[in-house]
Design a protein around this motif. Sequence first.
Motif, PDB file in Angstrom:
ATOM      1  N   LYS A 111     -13.922  46.771  61.123  1.00  0.00           N
ATOM      2  CA  LYS A 111     -13.905  47.414  59.816  1.00  0.00           C
ATOM      3  C   LYS A 111     -12.706  48.348  59.755  1.00  0.00           C
ATOM      4  O   LYS A 111     -12.526  49.210  60.627  1.00  0.00           O
ATOM      5  CB  LYS A 111     -15.196  48.211  59.607  1.00  0.00           C
ATOM      6  N   ILE A 112     -11.876  48.170  58.702  1.00  0.00           N
ATOM      7  CA  ILE A 112     -10.676  48.982  58.575  1.00  0.00           C
ATOM      8  C   ILE A 112     -10.731  49.805  57.294  1.00  0.00           C
ATOM      9  O   ILE A 112     -11.517  49.528  56.392  1.00  0.00           O
ATOM     10  CB  ILE A 112      -9.395  48.118  58.575  1.00  0.00           C
ATOM     11  N   LYS A 113      -9.885  50.835  57.228  1.00  0.00           N
ATOM     12  CA  LYS A 113      -9.799  51.652  56.026  1.00  0.00           C
ATOM     13  C   LYS A 113      -9.120  50.850  54.904  1.00  0.00           C
ATOM     14  O   LYS A 113      -8.153  50.126  55.170  1.00  0.00           O
ATOM     15  CB  LYS A 113      -9.024  52.924  56.308  1.00  0.00           C
ATOM     16  N   PRO A 114      -9.605  50.982  53.676  1.00  0.00           N
ATOM     17  CA  PRO A 114      -8.962  50.281  52.554  1.00  0.00           C
ATOM     18  C   PRO A 114      -7.486  50.653  52.432  1.00  0.00           C
ATOM     19  O   PRO A 114      -7.114  51.831  52.581  1.00  0.00           O
ATOM     20  CB  PRO A 114      -9.751  50.775  51.332  1.00  0.00           C
ATOM     21  N   GLY A 115      -6.650  49.652  52.209  1.00  0.00           N
ATOM     22  CA  GLY A 115      -5.222  49.881  52.041  1.00  0.00           C
ATOM     23  C   GLY A 115      -4.435  49.958  53.330  1.00  0.00           C
ATOM     24  O   GLY A 115      -3.216  50.150  53.309  1.00  0.00           O
ATOM     25  N   SER A 116      -5.105  49.789  54.477  1.00  0.00           N
ATOM     26  CA  SER A 116      -4.411  49.899  55.770  1.00  0.00           C
ATOM     27  C   SER A 116      -4.206  48.542  56.429  1.00  0.00           C
ATOM     28  O   SER A 116      -4.036  48.468  57.652  1.00  0.00           O
ATOM     29  CB  SER A 116      -5.213  50.814  56.705  1.00  0.00           C
ATOM     30  N   GLU A 117      -4.233  47.470  55.645  1.00  0.00           N
ATOM     31  CA  GLU A 117      -4.226  46.116  56.207  1.00  0.00           C
ATOM     32  C   GLU A 117      -3.047  45.880  57.149  1.00  0.00           C
ATOM     33  O   GLU A 117      -3.229  45.417  58.285  1.00  0.00           O
ATOM     34  CB  GLU A 117      -4.211  45.068  55.080  1.00  0.00           C
ATOM     35  N   ALA A 118      -1.837  46.174  56.702  1.00  0.00           N
ATOM     36  CA  ALA A 118      -0.639  45.876  57.494  1.00  0.00           C
ATOM     37  C   ALA A 118      -0.649  46.624  58.815  1.00  0.00           C
ATOM     38  O   ALA A 118      -0.442  46.048  59.890  1.00  0.00           O
ATOM     39  CB  ALA A 118       0.616  46.216  56.691  1.00  0.00           C
ATOM     40  N   ALA A 119      -0.894  47.933  58.762  1.00  0.00           N
ATOM     41  CA  ALA A 119      -0.889  48.747  59.984  1.00  0.00           C
ATOM     42  C   ALA A 119      -2.032  48.359  60.913  1.00  0.00           C
ATOM     43  O   ALA A 119      -1.855  48.285  62.136  1.00  0.00           O
ATOM     44  CB  ALA A 119      -0.981  50.234  59.622  1.00  0.00           C
ATOM     45  N   SER A 120      -3.207  48.091  60.347  1.00  0.00           N
ATOM     46  CA  SER A 120      -4.368  47.738  61.164  1.00  0.00           C
ATOM     47  C   SER A 120      -4.157  46.398  61.867  1.00  0.00           C
ATOM     48  O   SER A 120      -4.451  46.258  63.061  1.00  0.00           O
ATOM     49  CB  SER A 120      -5.629  47.689  60.298  1.00  0.00           C
ATOM     50  N   LEU A 121      -3.655  45.412  61.124  1.00  0.00           N
ATOM     51  CA  LEU A 121      -3.438  44.093  61.713  1.00  0.00           C
ATOM     52  C   LEU A 121      -2.405  44.156  62.834  1.00  0.00           C
ATOM     53  O   LEU A 121      -2.542  43.464  63.854  1.00  0.00           O
ATOM     54  CB  LEU A 121      -2.995  43.104  60.642  1.00  0.00           C
ATOM     55  N   LYS A 122      -1.385  44.954  62.669  1.00  0.00           N
ATOM     56  CA  LYS A 122      -0.366  45.094  63.713  1.00  0.00           C
ATOM     57  C   LYS A 122      -0.977  45.687  64.988  1.00  0.00           C
ATOM     58  O   LYS A 122      -0.739  45.199  66.095  1.00  0.00           O
ATOM     59  CB  LYS A 122       0.770  45.978  63.211  1.00  0.00           C
ATOM     60  N   HIS A 123      -1.807  46.722  64.820  1.00  0.00           N
ATOM     61  CA  HIS A 123      -2.456  47.350  65.972  1.00  0.00           C
ATOM     62  C   HIS A 123      -3.434  46.386  66.645  1.00  0.00           C
ATOM     63  O   HIS A 123      -3.501  46.311  67.883  1.00  0.00           O
ATOM     64  CB  HIS A 123      -3.187  48.613  65.515  1.00  0.00           C
ATOM     65  N   ILE A 124      -4.200  45.648  65.831  1.00  0.00           N
ATOM     66  CA  ILE A 124      -5.174  44.694  66.385  1.00  0.00           C
ATOM     67  C   ILE A 124      -4.466  43.615  67.198  1.00  0.00           C
ATOM     68  O   ILE A 124      -4.879  43.292  68.318  1.00  0.00           O
ATOM     69  CB  ILE A 124      -6.011  44.061  65.250  1.00  0.00           C
TER      70      ILE A 124
END
Length: 798
Positions: free
Chosen positions: A627-640
Amino acid sequence: MIKNYFKIAWRSLANNKVYSSINIMGLSIGLAAAMLIVLYSKDEVSYDRFHANGNNIYRVVNQWLNPDGSVKSKDGNTGHIQGPKFKESIPEVKAFVRVKSDNRNIRHQNEISNIELLAVDTNFLSVFTFLLISGDPKTALLQPKSIILSEEMAEKYFNDTDILGKTIEFIEDDKVVPYKITGVTENCPQNSSLKFNFLIPQDVDKSEYANSENWFNFFQNTFLVLEPNTNQQSTEAKIQRVFEADAKDAMLNMKEKYDVKETVKFLLQPLADIHLSTDYIASNGLKDASNPTFSYILGGIAIFILIIACINFVNLTVARSIKRAKEIGVRKVVGSNRKQLILQFLGESYILSFAAFIIAILLVVVVLPTFNQLANKSLSLTYLFDLKLIIFYVLLFLLTGLLAGLYPALVLSGYDPVKTLYGRFNFTGKNYLQKSLVVLQFGLASFLIIVTMVIYTHFNYLTNSDLGYDDKDLIKVEKWRMTGNEANLFREELRKNPNIIEVAPKNGGTWGTLAKINGETSISFAYETVNTVYLDLLKIPLVVGRNFSPQFPSDSTKSVLVNETFVKQAGWKEPLGEVVNFFYNNNEKYQVIGVVKDYHFASLSQKIEPQLFTMKPDNEYGQVFIKIKPGSEAASLKHIEQTFKRLFPLSSYAYSFKEKENLASYESESKWKDIILFGAILTIFISCIGLFGLATLSAEKRTKEIGIRKVMGASVGSIVKLLSADFLKLVSLSFLVSFPLAYFSAQKWLENYPYRENFNWWIFGFTAFTTVVVALLTVSWQSIRAALMNPVKSLKTE
């Protein structure tokens, strides 16, 4: 004589360009629709017929029978043992081939990716007709760790097809294992149920054949090659005798150990029947499972459109006949007989049909890519030039020209020459056939509009219904055979990023098993392995009891959660404290500590089944929800991605958003929604073309009447109303035909879905309003034009 017929026909059509254009446009659209559907149906029935020995190849399938002999379930899968046992004991069986789908991680240029391959028996290429570009089909799969690539994969990984002796690296048990390339095949035909890019030989331990309990393992496809002219039914009887004799003790053991009351029956399915089978679905290495209903629906739409186009032709020709009455009278007076007149009018029909046919072919060329996308096909333009299709198109052309022109030809050729020449001919009678055809035409159109609206509303219901859990901003990452320690480490590393709200692992794929409840009763259910935060992450509430908790370490070994459907099927009044006994696993017993509210863990196309949740430490995970914070898709996917590749360097990385994945599960409904909508638009369009032509001819016939009415003081509005009223009555009458039939059809279609809305009655009102408005606009254009005409000119009209 024939040349003269066509010359006259051509002049007649050229002098009436609007009439000719309307007829050609309608017929060409109808013919194009028919051609596209024939292409689709031809492709459907051609599956798997290219194999040289295809008529003698059968898939072993099975049925589970209840004690009363009724069929409980059907399945197309088998295990390792069936093929060898049947080959050994039945003379009619020449050979067997087993086919199993598998996923492997492949390393190429230091990049890890996941690919699907087929593990097959070494004689695979001797049984099935897949041509090799390089390599020997008889020996290519004999050696362990050998592999065959498709032409497409050879080009992708090596930019060449001359690659014999080179290696492909797979990741097996966290080790890099090279496989030697021993062959390259041509790409699989589009109409093949067996589609592959990689083939490897199966490695089966011979000891498995001695364990008769393996008769009840079902995980792959087994094909038998029978001797030519072998009777299928007699071979099935021998197969069943072999099974019952060899598996007798195993069957008794199954009944005692697992409380199984059903029996198994093995049957044979012809290879050519697999693609369209609804009983034994193509799976586990077999692709493109379809349903003959799709062809029936598309065929029905094509027939509707073609019928409406032919109705246009008949209506316009008959309505236009008043303008040709004197021509016919003159021809009869100078010696033309009825046969000659019929041939002349049929000649006009065939000229129109030929022009429509040519335009239809051009339309097919233009819309074929769009049709492929809608129908999920890869149909090629070369399919159009198949000999059988060419013959069909010629027959379609001849039949269309005959059907569209025969009735008008009979009517027109029967006019009385005396009445026509003295101007006493009147064709303004009841015209029941013409009116009936208009009713039928708009009945078909409104039928398709209703069906389209039902599919649209149901699709919206499927995609917007509450699933019982929160799939927003939820990312799914797959990692098969993940241990509990690996899952915990992955979770801890991911949560170091502030964009990551929570992480919860779950078992991969769909697990199913059974257990005993209430002492001796067995119940089957979906078996889910989760952690303590899984339910909270997805916001799945509990109806009663508590969730798994770190405060209770024994939860992982002694406790389970079940869903509401499990409780209902078990018949529990007070589920907390009830015991679930995995009797086949040393009588492992777990206590129910909570009841999870039912949620749609599968699509709404499937009924919610009993579900059990465990945290058993020995169970492996296969996917991780993040589960990620809304609007953080790019940064979250890079970290994952960085974290995954750092922790699991020999595993392929892939992700998906759960919300998009859920929508993708209704891809079939989405495509059919678009196809039916397309058909409805075409139908109403062709109907309006015909209505436009009839309105034009009606206005022409009543030109003098309109002029007199205007001289007498009639308003434009009253004249428009007069000219439009008759057509609107026919359109309204069509609803009496289409509405009951559409309601029945829609209800039957909705019955295929366990979760659906009740029929929305406003759809009838919307359909009636839309159809009437479109018809009114179509007719009014010509009516207004006629009403605005100068009455002086109208009265001079002869």
